[in-house]
Design a protein around this motif. Structure first.
Motif, short mmCIF file in Angstrom:
data_model
loop_
_atom_site.label_atom_id
_atom_site.label_comp_id
_atom_site.label_asym_id
_atom_site.label_seq_id
_atom_site.Cartn_x
_atom_site.Cartn_y
_atom_site.Cartn_z
N ALA A 12 3.01 4.03 -2.47
CA ALA A 12 2.31 3.25 -1.45
C ALA A 12 2.96 3.33 -0.07
CB ALA A 12 2.24 1.78 -1.87
N ILE A 13 4.29 3.50 -0.03
CA ILE A 13 4.97 3.42 1.27
C ILE A 13 5.76 4.68 1.61
CG2 ILE A 13 6.68 2.12 2.59
CD1 ILE A 13 5.86 -0.34 0.91
N VAL A 14 6.64 5.12 0.72
CA VAL A 14 7.55 6.22 1.05
C VAL A 14 6.79 7.50 1.36
CG1 VAL A 14 9.45 7.63 0.20
CG2 VAL A 14 9.43 5.18 -0.28
N LEU A 15 5.92 7.92 0.46
CA LEU A 15 5.16 9.15 0.69
C LEU A 15 4.24 9.06 1.91
CD1 LEU A 15 4.36 10.09 -3.02
CD2 LEU A 15 6.07 11.11 -1.53
N PRO A 16 3.48 7.96 2.07
CA PRO A 16 2.64 7.85 3.27
C PRO A 16 3.42 7.80 4.59
CG PRO A 16 1.79 6.44 1.57
CD PRO A 16 3.12 6.94 1.09
N VAL A 17 4.60 7.18 4.57
CA VAL A 17 5.41 7.16 5.81
C VAL A 17 5.77 8.58 6.21
CG1 VAL A 17 7.70 6.57 6.71
CG2 VAL A 17 6.31 4.82 5.64
N TYR A 18 6.21 9.37 5.24
CA TYR A 18 6.58 10.75 5.55
C TYR A 18 5.36 11.56 5.97
CZ TYR A 18 8.61 15.36 5.32
OH TYR A 18 9.02 16.62 5.65
N SER A 19 4.24 11.37 5.28
CA SER A 19 3.02 12.09 5.63
C SER A 19 2.52 11.69 7.01
CB SER A 19 1.93 11.84 4.59
OG SER A 19 2.33 12.32 3.34
N THR A 20 2.65 10.41 7.35
CA THR A 20 2.26 9.94 8.69
C THR A 20 3.17 10.57 9.74
OG1 THR A 20 1.51 7.86 7.74
CG2 THR A 20 1.89 7.90 10.12
N LYS A 76 -6.68 10.26 8.91
CA LYS A 76 -6.60 10.02 7.46
C LYS A 76 -5.56 8.96 7.15
CE LYS A 76 -4.92 12.19 3.25
NZ LYS A 76 -4.40 13.40 2.62
N TRP A 77 -4.37 9.08 7.76
CA TRP A 77 -3.30 8.14 7.46
C TRP A 77 -3.51 6.80 8.15
CZ3 TRP A 77 -1.12 8.67 3.17
CH2 TRP A 77 -0.99 9.94 2.63
N LEU A 78 -4.19 6.76 9.29
CA LEU A 78 -4.53 5.47 9.90
C LEU A 78 -5.50 4.71 8.99
CD1 LEU A 78 -4.95 6.29 13.69
CD2 LEU A 78 -3.38 4.63 12.66
N MET A 79 -6.47 5.41 8.41
CA MET A 79 -7.39 4.77 7.47
C MET A 79 -6.63 4.27 6.25
SD MET A 79 -10.83 7.00 7.38
CE MET A 79 -11.52 7.68 8.86
N TYR A 80 -5.70 5.09 5.76
CA TYR A 80 -4.90 4.67 4.60
C TYR A 80 -4.15 3.38 4.92
CZ TYR A 80 -1.15 4.13 1.32
OH TYR A 80 -0.29 3.58 0.40
N TRP A 81 -3.45 3.34 6.07
CA TRP A 81 -2.66 2.16 6.40
C TRP A 81 -3.53 0.93 6.59
CZ3 TRP A 81 2.00 2.11 4.91
CH2 TRP A 81 2.79 3.26 4.92
N ALA A 82 -4.74 1.11 7.15
CA ALA A 82 -5.64 -0.03 7.30
C ALA A 82 -6.07 -0.57 5.93
CB ALA A 82 -6.87 0.39 8.11
N VAL A 83 -6.40 0.34 5.02
CA VAL A 83 -6.81 -0.08 3.67
C VAL A 83 -5.62 -0.66 2.92
CG1 VAL A 83 -7.64 0.75 1.43
CG2 VAL A 83 -8.77 1.50 3.53
N TYR A 84 -4.48 0.00 2.98
CA TYR A 84 -3.29 -0.49 2.26
C TYR A 84 -2.86 -1.86 2.81
CZ TYR A 84 1.41 -1.03 0.50
OH TYR A 84 2.53 -1.54 -0.09
N GLY A 85 -2.90 -2.03 4.12
CA GLY A 85 -2.55 -3.33 4.71
C GLY A 85 -3.49 -4.42 4.25
N SER A 86 -4.77 -4.12 4.20
CA SER A 86 -5.75 -5.11 3.73
C SER A 86 -5.51 -5.44 2.26
CB SER A 86 -7.17 -4.57 3.91
OG SER A 86 -7.40 -4.26 5.27
#
Length: 194
Positions: A38-46, A60-70
């Motif tokens: 949820a965090i480590v891989l997306p941070v690196y990908s971002t 793609k990653w902005l959408m991910y963070w918006a969904v994950y934050g929600s």
């Protein structure tokens, strides 16, 4: 030699899957996996998307963070109840993987079909709440400016003290021992002799 490498790879994958999918006493493993996915891989990908200036990946990653934050906001209120369900963290792990899989593009689906329409419908109200919150925060900061300045100075002095303690050479001292005042020990010994 190639057969041995294939065997080792399959063995480690099998052990990893058994550990991850075994419902007994694996909450620590699955929770760690959830955090990593949820965090480590997306941070690196971002990071990579930003550094490579790849607009498609950034979106793609902005959408991910918006969904994950929600999801995290909802989970903060429901986690106390949901973690009692068997395999809750396993389902959460599968959901987090689904969000990122290029073949499913789960984050984009949830953002486009659910989160975006909800936020568009409530945008004016949310903007008003944010405006009020910023106003209250500004009032709080201006009202408590002296306390904030005191806390900043105290933190700065503490950090300087810790830094100087850490930089002092350990001349002849054994690190990790407790040392008392040497002159008091000698004085009490000399008093005992007299």
């Amino acid at each position: 030699m190639a057969g041995m490498a294939m065997f080792a790879s399959n063995l480690s994958s099998e052990i990893g899957l058994k550990l991850l999918l075994s419902p007994l006493n694996t909450n620590v493993v699955v929770r760690t996996a959830c955090c990593s996915v949820a965090i480590v891989l997306p941070v690196y990908s971002t990071f990579k998307a930003i550094e490579m200036r790849d607009k498609k990946e950034q979106q793609k990653w902005l959408m991910y963070w918006a969904v994950y934050g929600s999801f995290s906001i909802v989970e903060a209120f429901t986690d106390k109840f949901l973690y009692w369900f068997p395999l809750y963290y396993h389902v959460k792990f599968a959901f987090l993987v689904w969000l990122q899989l290029p073949s499913s593009d789960g984050a984009k689906q949830l953002y486009t079909n659910h989160l975006r329409p909800f936020l568009m419908r409530h945008q004016a109200r949310l903007d008003h709440i944010l405006e009020l919150s910023h106003g209250e925060l500004d009032k709080f900061i201006s009202t408590h400016q002296s306390e904030i300045q005191f806390a900043k100075e105290l933190l700065g002095k503490t950090l300087l003290s810790v830094g100087s303690i850490l930089q002092q050479p350990t001349q002849g001292r054994v690190v990790g021992t407790i040392e008392g005042p040497a002159d008091q020990v000698e004085t009490s010994e000399s008093e005992d002799e007299s």
